[in-house]
Design a protein around this motif. Structure first.
Motif, PDB file in Angstrom:
ATOM      1  N   LEU A   1       6.600  -0.692 -16.218  1.00 41.56           N
ATOM      2  CA  LEU A   1       5.213  -0.479 -15.479  1.00 41.56           C
ATOM      3  C   LEU A   1       5.589  -0.894 -14.066  1.00 41.56           C
ATOM      4  CD1 LEU A   1       2.614  -1.352 -17.833  1.00 41.56           C
ATOM      5  CD2 LEU A   1       3.117   0.917 -17.234  1.00 41.56           C
ATOM      6  N   ILE A   2       6.243  -2.070 -13.920  1.00 41.90           N
ATOM      7  CA  ILE A   2       6.741  -2.833 -12.529  1.00 41.90           C
ATOM      8  C   ILE A   2       7.436  -1.780 -11.724  1.00 41.90           C
ATOM      9  CG2 ILE A   2       7.700  -4.726 -11.197  1.00 41.90           C
ATOM     10  CD1 ILE A   2       6.566  -6.580 -13.432  1.00 41.90           C
ATOM     11  N   SER A   3       8.498  -1.156 -12.515  1.00 45.02           N
ATOM     12  CA  SER A   3       9.446  -0.485 -11.752  1.00 45.02           C
ATOM     13  C   SER A   3       8.686   0.854 -11.432  1.00 45.02           C
ATOM     14  CB  SER A   3      10.507   0.068 -12.583  1.00 45.02           C
ATOM     15  OG  SER A   3      11.272  -1.248 -12.815  1.00 45.02           O
ATOM     16  N   ARG A   4       7.906   1.562 -12.288  1.00 45.47           N
ATOM     17  CA  ARG A   4       7.007   2.678 -11.758  1.00 45.47           C
ATOM     18  C   ARG A   4       6.198   2.384 -10.639  1.00 45.47           C
ATOM     19  NH1 ARG A   4       5.416   5.441 -17.663  1.00 45.47           N
ATOM     20  NH2 ARG A   4       7.280   5.834 -18.440  1.00 45.47           N
ATOM     21  N   SER A   5       5.355   1.226 -10.712  1.00 43.68           N
ATOM     22  CA  SER A   5       4.394   0.941  -9.631  1.00 43.68           C
ATOM     23  C   SER A   5       5.161   0.610  -8.537  1.00 43.68           C
ATOM     24  CB  SER A   5       3.856  -0.484 -10.067  1.00 43.68           C
ATOM     25  OG  SER A   5       3.123  -0.136 -11.240  1.00 43.68           O
ATOM     26  N   GLU A   6       6.320   0.085  -8.593  1.00 43.29           N
ATOM     27  CA  GLU A   6       7.165  -0.136  -7.174  1.00 43.29           C
ATOM     28  C   GLU A   6       7.542   1.135  -6.684  1.00 43.29           C
ATOM     29  OE1 GLU A   6      10.188  -2.850  -8.044  1.00 43.29           O
ATOM     30  OE2 GLU A   6       8.924  -4.617  -7.864  1.00 43.29           O
ATOM     31  N   ALA A   7       7.987   2.184  -7.674  1.00 44.21           N
ATOM     32  CA  ALA A   7       8.452   3.381  -7.060  1.00 44.21           C
ATOM     33  C   ALA A   7       7.398   4.074  -6.463  1.00 44.21           C
ATOM     34  CB  ALA A   7       9.129   4.333  -8.206  1.00 44.21           C
ATOM     35  N   GLN A   8       6.122   4.136  -7.286  1.00 43.51           N
ATOM     36  CA  GLN A   8       5.095   4.821  -6.481  1.00 43.51           C
ATOM     37  C   GLN A   8       4.577   4.390  -5.069  1.00 43.51           C
ATOM     38  OE1 GLN A   8       2.073   4.343  -9.677  1.00 43.51           O
ATOM     39  NE2 GLN A   8       2.932   5.890 -10.885  1.00 43.51           N
ATOM     40  N   PHE A   9       4.698   2.780  -5.190  1.00 42.20           N
ATOM     41  CA  PHE A   9       4.220   2.224  -3.929  1.00 42.20           C
ATOM     42  C   PHE A   9       5.158   2.761  -3.086  1.00 42.20           C
ATOM     43  CE2 PHE A   9       5.364  -1.234  -0.847  1.00 42.20           C
ATOM     44  CZ  PHE A   9       4.012  -1.407  -0.234  1.00 42.20           C
ATOM     45  N   ARG A  10       6.506   2.551  -3.134  1.00 43.02           N
ATOM     46  CA  ARG A  10       7.548   2.897  -2.227  1.00 43.02           C
ATOM     47  C   ARG A  10       7.517   4.589  -1.507  1.00 43.02           C
ATOM     48  NH1 ARG A  10      10.127   0.293   1.341  1.00 43.02           N
ATOM     49  NH2 ARG A  10      10.500  -1.057  -0.122  1.00 43.02           N
ATOM     50  N   THR A  11       7.047   5.297  -2.714  1.00 41.02           N
ATOM     51  CA  THR A  11       6.736   6.804  -2.484  1.00 41.02           C
ATOM     52  C   THR A  11       5.692   6.848  -1.337  1.00 41.02           C
ATOM     53  OG1 THR A  11       7.887   7.579  -4.371  1.00 41.02           O
ATOM     54  CG2 THR A  11       6.418   9.224  -3.316  1.00 41.02           C
TER      55      THR A  11
ATOM     56  N   PHE B   1       4.397   4.451   0.514  1.00 45.40           N
ATOM     57  CA  PHE B   1       4.936   3.627   1.750  1.00 45.40           C
ATOM     58  C   PHE B   1       5.629   4.654   2.566  1.00 45.40           C
ATOM     59  CE2 PHE B   1       7.522   0.692   3.863  1.00 45.40           C
ATOM     60  CZ  PHE B   1       6.477  -0.152   4.433  1.00 45.40           C
ATOM     61  N   GLU B   2       6.595   5.466   2.116  1.00 48.19           N
ATOM     62  CA  GLU B   2       7.398   6.112   2.843  1.00 48.19           C
ATOM     63  C   GLU B   2       6.771   7.548   3.424  1.00 48.19           C
ATOM     64  OE1 GLU B   2      10.508   5.462   4.063  1.00 48.19           O
ATOM     65  OE2 GLU B   2      10.467   3.590   2.898  1.00 48.19           O
ATOM     66  N   LEU B   3       5.818   8.047   2.399  1.00 47.22           N
ATOM     67  CA  LEU B   3       5.222   9.352   2.694  1.00 47.22           C
ATOM     68  C   LEU B   3       3.682   9.129   3.489  1.00 47.22           C
ATOM     69  CD1 LEU B   3       6.114  11.449  -0.380  1.00 47.22           C
ATOM     70  CD2 LEU B   3       7.232  11.297   1.792  1.00 47.22           C
TER      71      LEU B   3
ATOM     72  N   VAL C   1       7.933  -9.318  10.625  1.00 47.92           N
ATOM     73  CA  VAL C   1       7.809  -8.033   9.852  1.00 47.92           C
ATOM     74  C   VAL C   1       8.887  -7.781   8.893  1.00 47.92           C
ATOM     75  CG1 VAL C   1       8.125  -5.537  10.160  1.00 47.92           C
ATOM     76  CG2 VAL C   1       6.851  -6.835  12.190  1.00 47.92           C
ATOM     77  N   THR C   2       8.417  -7.799   7.732  1.00 48.76           N
ATOM     78  CA  THR C   2       9.546  -7.588   6.504  1.00 48.76           C
ATOM     79  C   THR C   2       9.643  -6.103   6.039  1.00 48.76           C
ATOM     80  OG1 THR C   2       7.747  -7.855   4.909  1.00 48.76           O
ATOM     81  CG2 THR C   2       8.977  -9.912   5.723  1.00 48.76           C
ATOM     82  N   ALA C   3       8.752  -5.202   6.505  1.00 48.49           N
ATOM     83  CA  ALA C   3       8.964  -3.884   5.891  1.00 48.49           C
ATOM     84  C   ALA C   3       8.307  -3.042   6.739  1.00 48.49           C
ATOM     85  CB  ALA C   3       8.687  -3.638   4.496  1.00 48.49           C
ATOM     86  N   ALA C   4       8.788  -1.609   7.123  1.00 47.97           N
ATOM     87  CA  ALA C   4       7.775  -0.904   7.989  1.00 47.97           C
ATOM     88  C   ALA C   4       8.157   0.503   7.627  1.00 47.97           C
ATOM     89  CB  ALA C   4       8.232  -0.910   9.470  1.00 47.97           C
TER      90      ALA C   4
END
Length: 478
Positions: free
Chosen positions: A142-152, A154-156, A170-173
């Motif tokens: 679930l954490i991996s899926r959540s991180e993947a969803q957040f990353r998607t 975040f990027e889009l 700043v740690t991420a943008a």
């Protein structure tokens, strides 16, 4: 004290445990090999019991039952351990009939109970470990899926997003943030929020409460206004903050144009009021004054009969009333005292006319040193007070009205309070007919101030206008 309700999740977990406990893995070939080993040990034990001179003690095979039981517990959990232990019990019952001597029976019984205890303890432990591992794997998934969803996301995401530490690093943008701030993502990671927004105090304000800030544009670009939204992002160790930005430049410019347009309309209205008031004073009022004088001259003629002189006196009175009404109208459009003597003098004249016209008692309390203000500020505050008094006269049915004017170094505050019927704040302005309240709020906003209105049905109304002031134009004391 009533018992706590059962959690459906706990009931489902108990149901799954019962199913796993009493459903051995009969489709697994390894389970049947273990059961065959139990049967072989039982045959060996039975053979030793029937032999007149056994080469090993008869209780030794019973001890060997622990091997398949432990293996079943480690590989199949509690269900496999209990099933194997049950087979051991079944296989051991005939041996008790052939056993000779009470000591042998007691020894084998003790070993049998030990095996059952081992099956329960080891099987339960394995079951818990399997359950914990399964839960951990599900959590990691679930954490991996959540991180993947957040990353998607975040990027889009079309809005610029930054992840920053509590110190503002700043740690991420996301890609849009790099575009908006005019830096590559690698360079953004080397910056702090203060570097991006221009100063440390501005960065602290944004991290604490969010809000708007101005982002300088390029040589040929207008500055951009961004609105920041802050949310805590839990991380390992130090907490991180997520900043999402919304470009509100066009909205702010549009609102600025709307405010400028509203200000120009109000200025045009005030200019038109001033012109009409001047024309009323210069033409109709002067003509009526001349008419009154001519009527006085005619009335002084002793040769006129009494009925004619009475008619002239009545005409003289009517002309004077019309003249007074025109003067009052002109003062309402543009009070001369406002331009000549300032805000407080105009308010005193306004309240005096209101009390004479309505008979409602009204009091005025002045706090601080009265002084002249910027003409636009004096005019705006007078219009707010005028509209509040007009609302009291038209809608409140009040018996007592109190006004307070408070001068401070930084602002002027006007408070109007009545004991009238009040109104419901939930009702719309159109339903109340109090569209003047909207005009008061607009005037206060254009002056950089605020309007606070507190009202309850049957409890009266209180209006407080607070407007910041700049450098005073002229000091005066009344």
């Amino acid at each position: 004290m009533s018992p706590a309700p059962l959690d459906p999740t706990d009931l489902r977990d108990l149901q799954r445990l019962v199913v796993r406990t009493f459903r051995p893995p009969i489709r697994d070939i390894r389970f049947w090999i273990v059961e065959g080993l139990v049967a072989a040990i039982a045959v060996a034990h039975l053979t030793l019991l029937r032999s007149p001179d056994p080469f090993i003690p008869t209780f030794v095979p019973v001890a060997l039952y622990s091997v398949p039981v432990v293996y079943a517990a480690l590989n199949f959990g509690l269900a496999g351990a209990l099933a194997t232990a049950g087979l051991v019990v079944v296989m051991t019952v005939p041996t008790f009939l052939l056993a000779s001597g009470g000591e042998v029976i007691w020894a084998e019984s003790l070993e049998l109970w030990t095996i059952l205890l081992i099956a329960g303890i080891v099987g339960d432990r394995v079951e818990r470990e399997v359950s914990a591992r399964t839960t951990a794997e599900l959590s990691e998934d679930l954490i991996s899926r959540s991180e993947a969803q957040f990353r998607t996301l975040f990027e889009l995401c079309p809005a610029p997003i930054l992840l920053v530490s509590e110190q503002g690093a700043v740690t991420a943008a996301n890609p849009v943030a790099a575009q908006v701030f005019g830096r590559t993502r690698a360079r953004l990671m080397e910056c702090t929020l203060a570097d991006l927004v221009g100063s440390i105090p501005e960065a602290e304000r944004i991290l604490n409460a969010g809000g708007d800030f101005e982002l300088p544009g390029g040589p040929e670009e207008a500055p951009r206004i961004l609105q920041a939204f802050v949310a805590a992002w839990p991380g390992r160790g130090e907490r991180r903050l997520q900043l999402a930005f919304l470009d509100v430049s066009e909205e702010r410019r549009r609102l600025g144009r709307v405010d400028a347009y509203a200000a120009s309309i109000l200025a045009a209205h005030e200019e038109e009021r001033r012109r009409i008031a001047q024309e009323v004073h210069d033409e109709p009022v002067q003509a009526l004054i001349h008419l009154c004088r001519r009527l006085d001259m005619v009335a002084d003629d002793v040769s006129l009969p009494d009925p004619a002189r009475a008619a002239l006196a009545e005409l003289r009175k009517l002309a004077q009333e019309i003249n007074d009404e025109l003067r009052r109208l002109a003062r309402g459009l543009r009070p001369p005292a406002l331009d000549d003597l300032g805000l407080l003098a105009a308010i005193r004249r306004l309240l005096s006319e209101f009390e004479d016209r309505t008979g409602i008692r009204i009091s005025l309390d002045v706090e601080g040193a009265n002084r002249r203000l910027d003409p636009a500020l004096e005019l705006g505050l007078f219009r707010i007070a005028q509209e509040a008094i007009r609302n009291v006269e038209r809608h409140s049915q009040a018996q007592i009205v109190a006004m307070r004017v408070r001068f401070t170094d930084h602002q002027v505050e006007i408070e109007i309070k009545d004991d009238g019927i009040g109104f419901s704040p939930l009702a719309s302005a159109d339903q109340r007919g109090h569209l003047g309240l909207i005009g008061m709020q607009e005037r206060a906003t254009l002056l950089g101030g605020t309007i606070t209105i507190e009202a309850r049905p049957g409890r009266g109304t209180q209006v407080v206008a607070a407007v910041p002031v700049g450098v005073s134009v002229q000091s005066s004391h009344f």
